[in-house]
Design a protein around this motif. Structure first.
Motif, short mmCIF file in Angstrom:
data_model
loop_
_atom_site.label_atom_id
_atom_site.label_comp_id
_atom_site.label_asym_id
_atom_site.label_seq_id
_atom_site.Cartn_x
_atom_site.Cartn_y
_atom_site.Cartn_z
N ALA A 552 51.67 41.83 39.93
CA ALA A 552 52.20 41.77 39.98
C ALA A 552 52.96 42.28 41.94
O ALA A 552 54.14 41.40 42.23
CB ALA A 552 53.71 42.88 39.30
N TRP A 553 52.10 42.94 42.48
CA TRP A 553 52.26 42.85 43.75
C TRP A 553 52.88 41.62 44.87
O TRP A 553 53.21 41.55 45.39
CB TRP A 553 51.32 43.43 44.46
N ALA A 554 51.99 40.61 44.39
CA ALA A 554 51.69 39.37 44.61
C ALA A 554 53.23 38.54 45.42
O ALA A 554 52.58 37.89 46.17
CB ALA A 554 51.12 38.30 44.38
N ASP A 608 33.31 44.96 39.20
CA ASP A 608 32.99 45.12 41.08
C ASP A 608 33.50 43.67 41.31
O ASP A 608 33.67 42.50 40.34
CB ASP A 608 31.56 44.86 40.25
N GLN A 609 34.25 43.81 41.91
CA GLN A 609 35.27 42.55 42.53
C GLN A 609 33.90 41.97 44.00
O GLN A 609 33.63 42.26 44.45
CB GLN A 609 36.10 43.10 43.08
N ARG A 610 33.95 40.74 43.38
CA ARG A 610 33.23 39.76 43.94
C ARG A 610 33.91 38.47 44.13
O ARG A 610 34.33 37.49 43.23
CB ARG A 610 31.91 38.91 43.50
N ILE A 623 38.70 33.10 44.78
CA ILE A 623 38.29 33.11 42.81
C ILE A 623 37.20 34.37 42.60
O ILE A 623 36.17 34.26 43.26
CB ILE A 623 37.42 32.30 42.17
N SER A 624 37.48 35.57 42.17
CA SER A 624 37.13 36.04 41.52
C SER A 624 35.71 36.36 40.47
O SER A 624 36.25 35.25 39.16
CB SER A 624 38.35 36.70 41.98
N SER A 625 34.34 36.95 40.63
CA SER A 625 33.42 37.01 39.09
C SER A 625 33.23 37.63 38.62
O SER A 625 33.33 37.15 37.79
CB SER A 625 32.49 36.34 40.33
N ASN A 642 38.47 38.02 32.22
CA ASN A 642 37.95 37.69 33.88
C ASN A 642 39.49 37.59 34.43
O ASN A 642 40.27 38.03 33.80
CB ASN A 642 37.28 35.87 33.10
N LYS A 643 39.06 37.58 35.94
CA LYS A 643 40.29 37.27 36.47
C LYS A 643 40.86 35.45 37.18
O LYS A 643 40.62 34.63 36.71
CB LYS A 643 40.07 37.51 37.81
N ALA A 644 42.79 35.71 37.12
CA ALA A 644 43.09 34.54 37.29
C ALA A 644 42.04 34.08 38.91
O ALA A 644 41.87 35.03 39.46
CB ALA A 644 44.97 35.04 37.30
C1 LIG Z 1 46.02 35.52 57.25
C2 LIG Z 1 46.32 36.84 56.34
C3 LIG Z 1 47.66 36.91 57.03
C4 LIG Z 1 47.62 36.75 54.99
C5 LIG Z 1 47.43 37.59 54.17
C6 LIG Z 1 46.14 37.11 52.87
C7 LIG Z 1 46.46 37.89 51.79
C8 LIG Z 1 47.16 37.51 50.75
C9 LIG Z 1 44.74 37.29 50.87
C10 LIG Z 1 43.84 38.37 51.92
C11 LIG Z 1 43.09 39.01 50.99
C12 LIG Z 1 43.23 38.16 49.80
C13 LIG Z 1 42.68 39.28 48.39
C14 LIG Z 1 41.15 39.45 48.68
C15 LIG Z 1 40.49 39.94 47.33
C16 LIG Z 1 41.03 40.29 46.06
C17 LIG Z 1 40.93 40.07 45.16
C18 LIG Z 1 41.15 39.82 43.42
O1 LIG Z 1 40.38 40.00 42.03
C19 LIG Z 1 42.61 39.16 43.51
C20 LIG Z 1 43.14 38.82 44.69
C21 LIG Z 1 42.73 39.52 46.27
C22 LIG Z 1 43.33 41.45 45.95
C23 LIG Z 1 43.64 39.07 47.65
C24 LIG Z 1 44.47 38.63 46.72
C25 LIG Z 1 45.28 37.76 48.58
C26 LIG Z 1 44.69 38.75 49.59
C27 LIG Z 1 45.23 39.53 50.32
#
Ligand SMILES: CC(C)CCC[C@@H](C)[C@H]1CC[C@H]2[C@@H]3CC=C4C[C@@H](O)CC[C@]4(C)[C@H]3CC[C@]12C
Length: 851
Positions: A552-554, A608-610, A623-625, A642-644
């Motif tokens: 939801a944070w997105a 574990d987030q890769r 892409i999270s594995s 799995n994650k979207a």
């Molecule tokens: C250029 C920059 C300032 C733009 C902002 C980038 C932001 C939106 C990106 C950078 C790193 C990203 C995160 C990296 C890893 C993950 C883990 C995955 O499981 C869900 C998404 C998530 C949490 C991403 C969400 C989006 C994210 C936070």
């Protein structure tokens, strides 16, 4: 004409070693760097922006049409390729199933290729077009077809750019007509500016528009001159999109005026150039922009007509700027109104009866009955005291309330820690306790069983409660980072793993990825409910809603990125109000892996987030594995999913937005009684805003029959209409009004990096809250944070070198690497963190010195 390319140009000469025709500028970074991937990445080339020499005459001849069949990768999450008929005309690529459909305009999609980053892979005959909002992956059947398309796409891109450039030069020219001899052009020039302005706004380039207007104003007010290169650069950066004017005459409107712009553009190359006081300007085509520039940068206007022109343009620009501003304000207000309509119960009741029933009555009643059940179940689980983590309603004595709590019974380690923390926390009065935040009364009235006892469940989902003792804001608002050229950073690092690229701290939010991942527990109450829902299918619906709530944070968080955790960094989050203990550790730096584990009476959660990222030129796919795991002790369930995919659209510009898409399947590894399948629907280019972020899901029984259906939006809420009564399963908390000034942080996110006096003595020095650069950023000291960030990163490199010299390998402290039942490598919590924290305490153990 299967797989044939037809082109209106009879012969296309192309060179199989396309260096002479095409200018691939960079190899594309395709992944986080396995050797297979880097090999693949080497085969990709990003085609350079077609560029014309500034000042030279522009070739505006329209390139020939190109059409034929190509293979197109199916829209995510579907796999494979299908054959589609493409038509490239005036820089726009359209496609449909068949040639007939295209000719009848039954299009499946279209894309302005001048807006797209084009990357090609000669080996696999692939062409990728990334227009930020829209991404096409294409493949040609043969090399010949591949090179024909490549030639044509490049020509059409150049054409579009030249077309835009000629309009731009028209504007400059119009502005330069400040000499008396062309004083009569005033009206024309003004309408030109008007129409260009209109066009820019029509094509959605609000970011370019204010720039032009601003520059105009600055110039007119005699301060800063507009530089030609500046404008040209911006135009090429934005891939300016302008429809070619229709050559209809006589109609008042933009098409007519555009023709005039063109005519003016034409004039630039004719000998009728204004040259009253500038003899060396003559008719030299090359020096025209310089001429215009010299005029623009010299606001010493003498003639009354020219003065009038200045004033007119100035007034007009101010008016347009003003009306744009008010449009923006109206839209912001409208958005706010809608947000409130959605969140306020009063307004909700005023909307349709159905919605009101769904959202208010049913959901809250349902939730309350669930929570009452949850609570009574937990109370009856053999304990005399409240075995839930509850908060005392008596705000005068919060520490007393803490005394009355007993340790949760599920995990021994948890219980041990709990006792220990009790003592210490009661001794130290945290600054948080001084807070006079309230909001408890609201909740007490809605909870129907506990108030008499002076307790309530603090995590009622739909009522955003103000937990006393937690900060509601950050020490400093965020700094604007829109000036930072992400484009330059990314392009300077093309071919590199993006996670290795050090970025300026102004792009960061004051949270590390470890803290960010803990946000997935913001709606942990859904798991509490699941653990107390007897029906396995309904239970699955709550687990599914929990998995969705973590996205939801997105909607709010697209301007800043979290800090990349340092190897060995940790983060704990003990939420008494929510009853869980969360611990995470950065267990690998390259590739980055963050492991986390949370435990409560009602669930255990770990993952574990890769993740790897794919940079397509305008958007980045994450892409999270690793799989997410949840166990529910009451029923012995173990769910995994799995994650979207998370996509950052338009990553380089301020129009950045995030989307999640793909299929998510939740399985219960302990029973095949039910499975859940969800689709995070990818938005379509032409779909309306209201259909963005959609989710559809079903819960299936063993036989594959649908038992429950649910749906909604990850930013708005999830409804299930197959329960006894249609039920709102989850709805995100209301964002604080000032969220834009605070990195888009929710209340929950604001609490994550808070350091309290009682925590300070308990946390290991590796905790993210101690990370100095992050702390400085949180305090708004960006320059200092930047310096510190370099030091922290340098220190990490040094540490790595030292270890390599000693032949040692970093061993994570709280997680261990094992193979799961399916043979996948996973990181599991080793159960030591909370034990060490309690006894002997991190101050008495050896810890890594990270910063
Ligand atoms: C250029 C920059 C300032 C733009 C902002 C980038 C932001 C939106 C990106 C950078 C790193 C990203 C995160 C990296 C890893 C993950 C883990 C995955 O499981 C869900 C998404 C998530 C949490 C991403 C969400 C989006 C994210 C936070």
């Amino acid at each position: 004409m299967d797989h044939q390319v037809s082109s209106s140009q009879s012969v296309i000469s192309f060179d199989k070693s396309p260096a002479s025709t095409f200018k691939p500028s960079h190899s594309r970074n395709n992944s986080t760097g396995s050797s297979k991937h880097s090999k693949q990445a080497r085969n990709w080339e990003v085609m350079e922006e077609a560029s014309s020499v500034p000042g030279s005459s522009l070739d505006l001849s329209i390139p020939g049409i190109c059409e034929g069949y190509l293979m197109k990768r199916r829209k995510y999450p579907l796999k494979g390729w299908h054959k589609r008929y493409f038509l490239l005309e005036r820089g726009v690529l359209k496609y449909s199933k068949t040639q007939q459909d295209v000719s009848q305009r039954k299009l499946h999609g279209s894309l302005d290729i001048s807006m797209a980053v084009m990357s090609v892979n000669k080996k696999s005959k692939r062409i990728d077009l990334d227009a930020g909002d829209n991404l096409y992956h294409l493949k040609a059947k043969s090399s010949d077809i591949f090179y024909i398309w490549l030639t044509k796409l490049s020509a059409h891109r150049l054409f579009r750019k030249n077309e835009a450039m000629s309009v731009h030069r028209g504007v400059l020219h119009a502005l330069s007509l400040s000499q008396p001899v062309v004083g009569t052009m005033t009206q024309q020039s003004l309408s030109t500016v008007m129409n260009i302005t209109w066009l820019y706004s029509c094509t959605g380039y609000f970011n370019l528009l204010p720039f032009i207007l601003h520059s105009l104003l600055q110039w007119l007010e005699g301060s800063v001159p507009i530089t030609n290169t500046d404008l040209e650069m911006r135009i090429s950066m934005q891939n300016l999109f302008l429809e070619k004017p229709k050559k209809k005459s006589g109609k008042v409107g933009h098409s007519r005026t555009l023709s005039r712009v063109e005519a003016m553009g034409g004039m630039l190359y004719s000998s009728q150039l204004p040259h009253t006081n500038n003899s060396n300007m003559a008719a030299s085509v090359q020096s025209i922009p310089d001429y215009v520039y010299s005029q623009l940068s010299n606001p010493q206007v003498t003639s009354p007509e020219a003065k009038k022109l200045h004033q007119d343009i100035c007034m007009l620009s101010q008016r347009v700027y003003g009306s744009l501003k008010s449009i923006h304000e109206v839209l912001t207000m409208e958005r706010e109104r809608l947000r409130q309509a959605w969140t306020s119960p009063d307004l909700r009741q005023n909307t349709s009866h159905q919605l009101a029933t769904l959202c208010t009555t049913l959901s809250e009643l349902d939730m309350q009955s669930h929570l009452t059940k949850v609570h009574s179940v937990s109370l009856s689980s053999g304990s005399t005291e409240d075995s839930f983590c509850t908060v005392c309603t008596d705000q005068r004595t919060p520490s007393m309330a803490r005394h009355s709590r007993r340790a949760p019974s599920v995990a021994e380690s948890t219980a041990e820690y709990f006792d220990a923390s009790e003592v210490i926390m009661c001794e130290t009065s945290s600054e948080a306790e001084a807070s006079d935040e309230s909001g408890l009364s609201d909740i007490t009235t809605t909870s129907n069983s506990e108030p008499e006892e002076g307790h309530f469940i603090a995590y009622l989902p739909f009522l955003s409660s103000n937990i006393p003792g937690r900060r509601t804001t950050l020490p400093s608002p965020c700094a604007d980072n829109s000036h930072i050229g992400i484009m330059t950073i990314l392009y300077n690092n093309i071919g590199k793993d993006l996670s290795r690229v050090s970025m300026p701290v102004a792009l960061n939010e004051p949270l590390s990825l470890l803290q960010r991942l803990s946000e997935e527990l913001e709606y942990s109450e859904l798991l509490d409910i699941a653990n107390n829902t007897d029906d396995p299918y309904q239970r699955m619906v709550y687990v599914a809603a929990f998995s969705i709530s973590g996205y939801a944070w997105a909607s709010w968080r697209n301007r800043y990125k979290p800090f990349n955790p340092v190897l060995g960094e940790t983060y704990e989050n003990h939420r008494e109000d929510r009853g869980f203990y969360y611990i995470s550790e950065q267990v690998s730096h390259h590739p980055p892996i963050s492991a986390c584990h949370a435990e409560s009476e009602n669930f255990t959660f770990w993952q574990d987030q890769r993740w790897k990222n794919k940079f397509w030129g305008k958007s980045v796919e994450i892409i999270s594995s690793g799989l997410v795991n949840v166990t529910l002790p009451k029923y012995g369930d173990h769910y995994e999913w799995n994650k979207a995919v998370t996509c950052i659209h338009n990553v380089l510009s301020q129009q950045r937005w995030l989307e999640h898409y793909g299929e998510v399947v939740i399985r219960n590894t302990k029973s095949d009684e039910c499975t859940c399948k969800m689709t995070f629907v990818k938005s379509r280019y032409w779909s309306s805003e209201s259909s963005k972020n959609e989710i559809q899901g079903v819960v299936l029984d063993r036989a594959g029959e649908v038992v429950h259906r649910f749906g909604g939006f990850w930013h708005e809420g999830i409804f299930c209409d197959t329960m006894a009564t249609p039920t709102c399963i989850w709805k995100p908390n209301v964002q604080p009004d000032d969220h834009f000034q605070y990195y888009g942080f929710s209340r929950y996110a604001r609490e994550l990096n808070e350091m309290t006096a009682d925590l300070e003595v308990l946390l290991p020095p590796t905790d993210a809250r101690f990370r100095p650069d992050q702390k400085l950023l949180e305090e708004g000291k960006v320059a200092e944070a930047d310096k510190k960030k370099d030091q922290v990163e340098e220190k990490q490199r040094e540490r790595r070198k030292e270890m390599a010299k000693r032949g040692e390998e970093h061993i994570p402290r709280f997680f261990r690497n094992v193979l799961d039942e399916a043979g996948r490598e996973v990181w599991l919590y080793n159960g030591t963190y909370w034990k060490i924290r309690q006894d002997p305490g991190f101050s008495k153990t050896e810890n890594l010195n990270l910063w």
